[in-house]
Structure formats: structure tokens, C-alpha cells
Design a protein around this motif. Structure first.
Motif, PDB file in Angstrom:
ATOM      1  N   LYS B  44       0.823  -1.213   0.000  1.00 35.84           N
ATOM      2  CA  LYS B  44       0.000   0.000   0.000  1.00 35.84           C
ATOM      3  C   LYS B  44       0.854   1.258   0.000  1.00 35.84           C
ATOM      4  O   LYS B  44       0.687   2.151  -0.832  1.00 35.84           O
ATOM      5  CB  LYS B  44      -0.928   0.010   1.232  1.00 35.84           C
ATOM      6  CG  LYS B  44      -1.759  -1.239   1.391  1.00 35.84           C
ATOM      7  CD  LYS B  44      -2.669  -1.165   2.603  1.00 35.84           C
ATOM      8  CE  LYS B  44      -1.944  -1.097   3.931  1.00 35.84           C
ATOM      9  NZ  LYS B  44      -1.259  -2.341   4.318  1.00 35.84           N
ATOM     10  N   THR B  45       1.792   1.307   0.959  1.00 34.18           N
ATOM     11  CA  THR B  45       2.663   2.477   1.045  1.00 34.18           C
ATOM     12  C   THR B  45       3.494   2.619  -0.223  1.00 34.18           C
ATOM     13  O   THR B  45       3.698   3.727  -0.725  1.00 34.18           O
ATOM     14  CB  THR B  45       3.577   2.365   2.281  1.00 34.18           C
ATOM     15  OG1 THR B  45       2.756   2.325   3.441  1.00 34.18           O
ATOM     16  CG2 THR B  45       4.531   3.539   2.373  1.00 34.18           C
ATOM     17  N   THR B  46       3.953   1.495  -0.748  1.00 30.64           N
ATOM     18  CA  THR B  46       4.735   1.524  -1.982  1.00 30.64           C
ATOM     19  C   THR B  46       3.930   2.177  -3.103  1.00 30.64           C
ATOM     20  O   THR B  46       4.451   3.027  -3.838  1.00 30.64           O
ATOM     21  CB  THR B  46       5.144   0.095  -2.382  1.00 30.64           C
ATOM     22  OG1 THR B  46       5.838  -0.496  -1.283  1.00 30.64           O
ATOM     23  CG2 THR B  46       6.034   0.093  -3.597  1.00 30.64           C
ATOM     24  N   PHE B  83       1.434  12.282   5.498  1.00 31.11           N
ATOM     25  CA  PHE B  83       2.273  11.151   5.882  1.00 31.11           C
ATOM     26  C   PHE B  83       1.732  10.488   7.145  1.00 31.11           C
ATOM     27  O   PHE B  83       1.071  11.119   7.960  1.00 31.11           O
ATOM     28  CB  PHE B  83       3.713  11.613   6.102  1.00 31.11           C
ATOM     29  CG  PHE B  83       4.390  12.047   4.837  1.00 31.11           C
ATOM     30  CD1 PHE B  83       5.103  11.145   4.081  1.00 31.11           C
ATOM     31  CD2 PHE B  83       4.284  13.358   4.391  1.00 31.11           C
ATOM     32  CE1 PHE B  83       5.718  11.538   2.901  1.00 31.11           C
ATOM     33  CE2 PHE B  83       4.892  13.767   3.216  1.00 31.11           C
ATOM     34  CZ  PHE B  83       5.612  12.845   2.469  1.00 31.11           C
ATOM     35  N   GLN B  84       2.088   9.209   7.266  1.00 34.01           N
ATOM     36  CA  GLN B  84       1.576   8.441   8.389  1.00 34.01           C
ATOM     37  C   GLN B  84       1.996   9.045   9.728  1.00 34.01           C
ATOM     38  O   GLN B  84       1.227   9.120  10.660  1.00 34.01           O
ATOM     39  CB  GLN B  84       2.056   6.990   8.294  1.00 34.01           C
ATOM     40  CG  GLN B  84       1.569   6.139   9.450  1.00 34.01           C
ATOM     41  CD  GLN B  84       1.657   4.660   9.157  1.00 34.01           C
ATOM     42  OE1 GLN B  84       2.259   4.240   8.184  1.00 34.01           O
ATOM     43  NE2 GLN B  84       1.048   3.870   9.992  1.00 34.01           N
ATOM     44  N   ASN B  85       3.239   9.518   9.790  1.00 33.77           N
ATOM     45  CA  ASN B  85       3.691  10.141  11.046  1.00 33.77           C
ATOM     46  C   ASN B  85       3.576  11.670  10.963  1.00 33.77           C
ATOM     47  O   ASN B  85       4.201  12.391  11.713  1.00 33.77           O
ATOM     48  CB  ASN B  85       5.120   9.717  11.367  1.00 33.77           C
ATOM     49  CG  ASN B  85       6.105  10.269  10.344  1.00 33.77           C
ATOM     50  OD1 ASN B  85       5.690  10.833   9.322  1.00 33.77           O
ATOM     51  ND2 ASN B  85       7.378  10.141  10.602  1.00 33.77           N
ATOM     52  N   LEU B 159      -3.193   9.864   1.317  1.00 33.66           N
ATOM     53  CA  LEU B 159      -3.179   9.748   2.773  1.00 33.66           C
ATOM     54  C   LEU B 159      -2.725   8.350   3.173  1.00 33.66           C
ATOM     55  O   LEU B 159      -3.382   7.368   2.839  1.00 33.66           O
ATOM     56  CB  LEU B 159      -4.578  10.020   3.350  1.00 33.66           C
ATOM     57  CG  LEU B 159      -5.252  11.343   2.985  1.00 33.66           C
ATOM     58  CD1 LEU B 159      -6.316  11.130   1.931  1.00 33.66           C
ATOM     59  CD2 LEU B 159      -5.846  11.995   4.219  1.00 33.66           C
ATOM     60  N   ASP B 160      -1.605   8.263   3.884  1.00 33.97           N
ATOM     61  CA  ASP B 160      -1.073   6.962   4.290  1.00 33.97           C
ATOM     62  C   ASP B 160      -1.447   6.660   5.728  1.00 33.97           C
ATOM     63  O   ASP B 160      -0.843   7.181   6.658  1.00 33.97           O
ATOM     64  CB  ASP B 160       0.443   6.930   4.126  1.00 33.97           C
ATOM     65  CG  ASP B 160       0.998   5.511   4.263  1.00 33.97           C
ATOM     66  OD1 ASP B 160       0.207   4.588   4.531  1.00 33.97           O
ATOM     67  OD2 ASP B 160       2.208   5.334   4.095  1.00 33.97           O
ATOM     68  N   GLU B 161      -2.444   5.829   5.908  1.00 29.52           N
ATOM     69  CA  GLU B 161      -2.952   5.465   7.231  1.00 29.52           C
ATOM     70  C   GLU B 161      -2.982   6.672   8.153  1.00 29.52           C
ATOM     71  O   GLU B 161      -2.375   6.663   9.225  1.00 29.52           O
ATOM     72  CB  GLU B 161      -2.091   4.365   7.854  1.00 29.52           C
ATOM     73  CG  GLU B 161      -2.038   3.148   6.971  1.00 29.52           C
ATOM     74  CD  GLU B 161      -1.764   1.873   7.732  1.00 29.52           C
ATOM     75  OE1 GLU B 161      -2.093   1.806   8.936  1.00 29.52           O
ATOM     76  OE2 GLU B 161      -1.258   0.932   7.120  1.00 29.52           O
ATOM     77  N   PRO B 162      -3.699   7.723   7.745  1.00 27.00           N
ATOM     78  CA  PRO B 162      -3.624   8.966   8.513  1.00 27.00           C
ATOM     79  C   PRO B 162      -4.228   8.819   9.907  1.00 27.00           C
ATOM     80  O   PRO B 162      -3.914   9.592  10.787  1.00 27.00           O
ATOM     81  CB  PRO B 162      -4.433   9.950   7.673  1.00 27.00           C
ATOM     82  CG  PRO B 162      -5.366   9.100   6.896  1.00 27.00           C
ATOM     83  CD  PRO B 162      -4.634   7.830   6.625  1.00 27.00           C
TER      84      PRO B 162
HETATM   85 MG   LIG Z   1       2.510   1.256   4.922  1.00 27.09          MG
END
Ligand SMILES: [Mg+2]
Ligand SMILES: Nc1ncnc2c1ncn2[C@@H]1O[C@H](COP(=O)(O)OP(=O)(O)OP(=O)(O)O)[C@@H](O)[C@H]1O
Lengths: 290, 370
Positions: B44-46, B83-85, B159-162
Motif C-alpha cells: 500500500k505504502t509503496t 504522511f503516516q507520522n 493519505l497513508d494510514e492517517p
Molecule cells: Mg505502509
């Protein structure tokens, strides 16, 4: 001290625990005294009236400090030391910071080994570096010793500290921040200027300050690589040949004060990281808007 | 058809010998709320990083708004990322963070200030202009990241696992907020999550990924009720699987199950060995089906569990255990279900609510998709 209870008080491990602890405390005191008593005497004697420093102490007086300020040769040595520290620090901070990036980031297998090679001069004896440089300048390059050879000499041992401090900061740097900058439209150069440099600025400042203190104090490498001019440490050395005068004590005390002050600043720079980053970042940000 | 916001054609990303993404093709229309859903490490992130431009494609093609962008650096792409973080700049205030992207676009200072106010208002942070990120809660940082990305008015927001780092309550609240913001700005959202409930409740369409491939994409309803294989069915909610042989008999098709029972199958069931899937909430339990034409199995109730808003009834039948999820209200209904324990009952469902799923390797599934 929060609970005010020493675990040893509650748990007498053996009957010898108590006396042993007292003994260790005493020993720690002796070691501290050994470390700092000579310095304390040096500072004390710089305020003494007597021409030949010693006990009993008479004073205090600022006479030797006045003497120091009116000594032209001494002041010239101080000025040389300041110039030397400024030039060597500027160059080693620039080179060291640039070197830290590939060391941390290129991800090549030998990065660890490369870091050791870069920082090895910290552990090498000064005399060894000094002699090596002397031979290199005189025999290999065939140049006369001058201000610039001593600058090179100082870069050799101050740059590793810059590399060490800056790469430690880079190591903990969140790469996502650079991605975020790029994502928001910053070219690599602008991401570097607005995000990376402000955030590692505290480490660069700390590295530079440590580099200044090291350069100002350095005797051995200076001795081997310096030209006809004298720096503060080499001046003190030549003076001592004629006996330790209170004037030398005064000079050394000022040097001590300056060193402690700079180290304090370096330490504060590391502690006030966020504020420093903001100052650096903000100035640059304003430039942009205006 | 109009130009899609994002188009991936056989996108492949290889790290050494491992395939992070393997010939992924996706088409994301403008204005969609598109979810990438899948277990950890499925790519997913890729996928998101490829679209953002942070990593290069190994092969295949990526188009943003019809333009091929394979070789375009991230700072030139008209997409922005949460970003996720969060990746907020720690040395800049909330205001400076949001203004950063605008400054990089060389927007005038007046326009920049207006935009910052507009987007901080959108995420409800008007009063936080001068705070540093470290002085904000996780939820507030999340909102700043959202405002910062949206303020550039990108064609696509990634949005990456926001919501991954937020606690359950805040998470639910932010889901509602995100849906509102999506409606309000109309930007295409590509949203990564491994939470199936989040994907189902928010997405217009979902792509379910596994081991670097898109296994199925479709609307939440499609994917929930008509998963292509056991993996998708299992990943999204609880399912009953019944193994059997499908038989077509004139207009009617049915499945002969283990234990000799038969049930009516959905109309499109291909003859042969099949797995029939039915969701627990589609299954009714009682003495007998109320109407004709239901698929029905008889068995004994072996377990009844009260799970808050529903009661979960497990019926052991010759064809296997069937789980039924029944809503209840306090009082009569629930106690009626309680009394079912150890009773001989029927479990039944409408054949339309069941579906045939593949159970073979992913290779087979890909053939079906092509
Ligand atoms: Mg990921
Ligand atoms: N830089 C890299 N080098 C080698 N392999 C990588 C790299 N980045 C990702 N991978 C691999 O690619 C695969 C997909 O990773 P990805 O980060 O896209 O997963 P994900 O679906 O986002 O998972 P998660 O839900 O855990 O975030 C994983 O198997 C991972 O190990």
C-alpha cells in the motif's frame, strides 16, 4: 534523592558495606582534588601580589591582568590564535558538515568503517599528527611553515569532531521531513535550505564551538606546524622557560574562562535545538517572503 | 470517459529480487475517495510513494490527470501527501507549516495568508496559528498535516494510514471529519488503510491488495457481498464458507454440499466444484424459513453469544458450522435467541445474498480479472 533513601542504608549487604562506602567517598574526593586543585591554584595565584607565585597568598590584585593587556607580544599571540581559530573552524565546519552527509546517507556498506577513518585523528596522539604534518609540509610539499600550514594542522583534528557531532544529528533526522518538503514543492536545494539545514543547525553550531575551543587551546600540533608567529599556547610555553610568572597565570585563567564559556555555549546549543532551528529557519523563511 | 485522476498501468516495483508491487493496474476517477486496503506488507505504502514520486517505478506507467509522470520529481507533481507520522516541520509554527507549500509555489504573501486561514478553518484549527507541532495533540497534528497538504489545492491527496496513530474514539471522529472535508473540497483522495471497517465506511471504491497485487477493486458493497476469493472475503468481515458441487438444472442452480444437503445457489454459479459464501448477517435462524425459495440448512445451535448490538448464533449442520448475526433489541427478541441453545433449528438465507468465491491461488484470480 527523590525518596531520600539510599538502598544501601536499607540493605546492609555486608558488615563492611558502610565503611567501604565512606572510603569510596573519600577516594572520589581525592580524585576530584587531583583533577582540579592545580587549576584552582593557578587561578588563585593570578590574583596574588607576589612576583614569584606561592604560599602564603597576598592580595587580591588585578595587577597581572593589567600587565597582560599592555604586553604587545602577548596580545599579538592572542590575535594570531583568534584568527587561527576563526579560519580553521570555518573551514573544518564547512568540510565536516559536507562530509557528514555522504557518511550517514549514501548507505554504502562501508559507512561505518568510513566514519572510523574520518574520526580516527581524535584518538591519534597530537605529537604523531604534528610530526607527520611537519614532514608532509617540509619534505613532501616543500613549503615553508606559515599561518596556513598551522590552519591545515588544526583542521586535521577539529574536523573529526564536526563530522562526529553533525552525523549524529543527521542519523536521527527523519527522512520523511525531506519527502514532505519535496511533496510540498521544494526542490532538493530548497528542501536543504529550509528544512534540513535549520534542523541540523544546532549540531553545526555545537561542532563549530567545540572546534574553536580545541583550536585556541592546541599546543602540540601548533608547535610542529606553525611558522615564525606565536599563538597563545606557544607564547605561554616560551614564557614558562623563564619561570612561571603571575602574568602567565592570568593569561591561562582568561583562556580557561573562554574555554568554559564556549563549551557552555556548545552545550546550550545542543539543548536549545528547537529554538536555534527556528531562528535559522525563520531568517531564511522571511528572506523568501520579502 | 473523462480523464482519470490517477492511472497505473502494470506498475511494478522491485527491491532486489522481491516484488513490492507486481503489475498493478488501477484507474482512479476524479473526485473519488479511493481506498487501498490490505494486510501489512502488501504494498500500500509503496503504491502511494510511487504516486507521490518518492520512489521510482521499476516498470509500467503512471499517469496523473492523463499526463505520464514516471520521471517527474515529487516537487513538480500535482499531488500532496499526508504522511503516516504527519512529518510536520518541527521548527515551524502551524501557520508556517501550512504556508510552506504555498511559499514554494511562490504565491504572494497576501494570498498565502488568506489560504492559510482558509485551510486552518477547514480543519478547525483557527486558534492554533502560532503553536509549534510539539505543542499539539496527535489529532491536531493530523489536522495540520491535512491543511498543509490541501492548501496547495492538489489534483490528488494521498493519505497513508492517517488515522493509524489515533485512539478509537478520535479515529471515528476524524473519519467523519475526513468525509466532510472530502465533500467540501472535492479533491480526489487516495487513502491507505488496513482497517476494513474504515475502508468500507469511507470509500467510494476500494482496491484490496495482497502480496503486491490488486486482488479486487470495486465499491464497498461489491467487495463486501461479492468478494472474488476467500482472501478478500476473509479480510473484509466474517464469512461462512460452504464447499460443494454446483449443479445447473434448467433455470435453477443449486449446490450439493457435504453431508448430502443441497441449497439453492446464486444464478451465475458456474457448474463444478465451488465455495459458496454467505455473510453472517444474511443468515436467519428459526424453526423454518418463512418463505419459499430460500437456501436452508438444518442443524443444532451449539453457541449463542451476546456481542452488544447483535447476537451471534452458531449452528452446526452436516455441511459445516454456520454463523448467523442477528440484531436484537432489549427484551423479548434477545431472550428468544438465548433459548435457542441446543435446539434443532433451520439456518436460511436468500440465494441472492450468497456468492461463489474462488479458493485457488492468486494466479487464478488474476486470470479472472483480466
Ligand atoms: Mg505502509
Ligand atoms: N526500501 C525497501 N527495500 C526493500 N524492500 C522494501 C522496501 N520498502 C518496502 N519493501 C517491501 O515491499 C513490500 C511492501 O511494503 P509496503 O511498505 O508498501 O507495505 P504496506 O502495505 O504499506 O504495509 P504496512 O501496512 O505495514 O504499512 C514489503 O514486503 C516490504 O518489505
Amino acid at each position: 534523592m527523590a525518596e531520600g533513601i539510599d538502598p544501601l542504608e536499607l540493605m546492609p549487604v555486608s558488615r563492611m558495606a558502610r565503611p567501604l562506602r565512606a572510603l569510596l567517598r573519600g577516594w572520589a574526593g581525592v580524585v576530584l582534588g587531583f583533577l582540579y586543585l592545580p587549576i584552582a591554584f593557578m587561578v588563585l595565584f593570578s590574583f596574588g601580589e607576589s612576583r614569584t607565585p606561592g604560599l602564603p597568598f597576598r592580595g587580591p590584585t588585578l595587577h597581572w591582568y593589567q600587565e597582560m593587556l599592555s604586553n604587545g607580544v602577548l596580545m599579538e599571540a592572542v590575535w594570531t590564535s583568534i584568527q587561527l581559530a576563526a579560519v580553521a573552524t570555518t573551514l573544518s565546519t564547512l568540510i565536516g558538515t559536507m562530509a557528514a552527509f555522504p557518511l550517514v546517507r549514501s548507505g554504502f556498506r562501508s559507512a561505518g568503517a568510513a566514519r572510523i577513518v574520518f574520526t580516527l585523528p581524535i584518538m591519534l596522539p597530537g605529537a604523531l599528527i604534528g610530526i607527520a604534518l611537519l614532514i608532509f609540509f617540509r619534505r613532501a610539499l616543500g613549503v615553508d611553515l606559515s599561518f596556513w600550514t598551522v590552519v591545515m594542522g588544526h583542521i586535521v583534528f577539529t574536523m573529526p569532531f564536526v563530522v562526529l557531532i553533525v552525523s549524529a544529528r543527521l542519523q536521527g533526522f527523519d527522512r520523511n521531513l525531506e519527502w514532505a518538503a519535496a511533496d510540498l514543492g521544494a526542490s532538493p536545494a530548497r528542501a536543504m535550505r529550509h528544512v534540513v539545514l535549520p534542523l541540523i543547525a544546532p549540531a553545526i553550531v555545537a561542532g563549530a564551538l567545540i572546534s574553536v575551543t580545541l583550536s585556541i587551546d592546541e599546543f602540540v600540533i601548533t608547535f610542529f606546524t606553525v611558522g615564525p608567529q606565536s599563538t597563545l599556547p606557544t607564547y605561554i610555553y616560551t614564557q614558562i622557560k623563564f619561570g612561571v610568572t603571575p602574568e602567565v597565570n592570568a593569561v591561562a585563567t582568561v583562556l580557561l574562562l573562554g574555554t568554559v564559556l564556549l563549551l557552555g555555549l556548545a552545550w546550550a546549543a545542543a539543548g536549545q535545538a528547537r529554538r536555534l532551528s527556528r531562528i535559522f529557519g525563520r531568517r531564511r523563511a522571511r528572506e523568501r517572503i520579502g | 470517459m473523462s480523464v482519470p485522476a490517477i492511472e497505473l498501468v502494470d506498475a511494478t516495483k522491485r527491491y532486489g529480487t522481491s516484488m513490492a508491487l507486481d503489475r498493478v493496474s488501477l484507474r482512479i476517477e476524479r473526485g473519488e475517495f479511493f481506498c487501498l486496503l490490505g494486510p501489512s506488507g502488501c504494498g500500500k505504502t509503496t503504491t502511494l510513494n510511487l504516486i507521490g514520486g518518492f520512489i521510482p517505478l521499476t516498470s509500467g506507467e503512471l499517469r496523473i490527470e492523463g499526463q505520464r509522470v514516471n520521471d517527474m520529481p515529487p516537487h513538480k507533481r500535482n499531488v500532496n501527501t499526508v504522511f503516516q507520522n504527519y512529518a510536520l516541520f518541527p521548527h515551524m509554527t502551524v501557520e508556517e507549516n501550512v504556508a510552506f507549500g504555498l511559499r514554494m509555489a511562490r504565491l504572494g504573501s497576501g494570498e498565502t495568508a488568506t489560504r492559510v486561514d482558509e485551510y486552518l478553518a477547514l480543519v478547525g484549527l483557527e486558534a492554533f496559528h502560532d503553536r509549534l507541532p510539539a505543542q499539539l495533540s496527535g489529532g491536531q497534528q493530523q489536522r495540520v498535516a491535512l491543511a498543509r497538504a490541501l492548501a496547495r489545492r492538489p489534483a490528488v491527496l494521498l493519505l497513508d494510514e492517517p488515522l493509524g496513530a489515533l485512539d478509537l474514539k478520535l479515529r471515528k471522529q476524524m473519519q467523519v471529519e475526513l468525509a466532510r472535508i472530502h465533500r467540501q473540497v472535492g479533491t480526489t483522495f487516495v487513502f491507505v488503510t488496513h482497517d476494513q471497517e474504515e475502508a468500507l465506511s469511507m470509500a467510494t471504491r476500494i482496491a484490496v491488495m495482497s502480496a503486491g497485487r490488486v486482488v479486487q477493486s470495486g465499491t464497498p458493497r461489491d467487495i463486501y457481498y461479492h468478494p472474488v476469493d476467500r482472501f478478500v472475503a476473509d479480510f473484509i468481515g466474517e464469512s461462512n464458507f460452504l464447499e460443494g458441487v454446483a449443479v445447473r438444472d434448467g433455470a435453477r442452480s443449486y449446490v450439493r454440499l457435504g453431508g448430502g444437503s443441497t441449497v439453492d445457489a446464486p444464478a451465475d454459479a458456474p457448474p463444478g466444484s465451488v465455495t459458496l459464501m454467505v455473510r453472517p448477517e444474511s443468515v436467519s435462524v428459526g424453526p423454518a424459513p418463512a418463505t419459499n425459495g430460500e437456501a436452508s440448512l438444518s442443524g443444532r445451535v451449539i453457541h449463542v453469544a451476546f456481542i452488544g448490538n447483535h447476537t451471534r448464533v452458531t449452528v452446526r449442520t452436516p455441511a459445516g458450522d454456520i454463523v448467523a448475526l442477528r440484531p436484537h433489541s432489549e427484551g423479548s427478541a434477545s431472550s428468544a435467541l438465548d433459548e435457542l441453545l441446543d435446539q434443532e433449528v433451520c439456518a436460511w438465507w436468500s440465494p441472492r445474498d450468497s456468492t461463489i468465491v474462488a479458493h485457488g491461488s492468486t494466479e487464478k484470480i488474476d486470470e479472472r480479472l483480466v
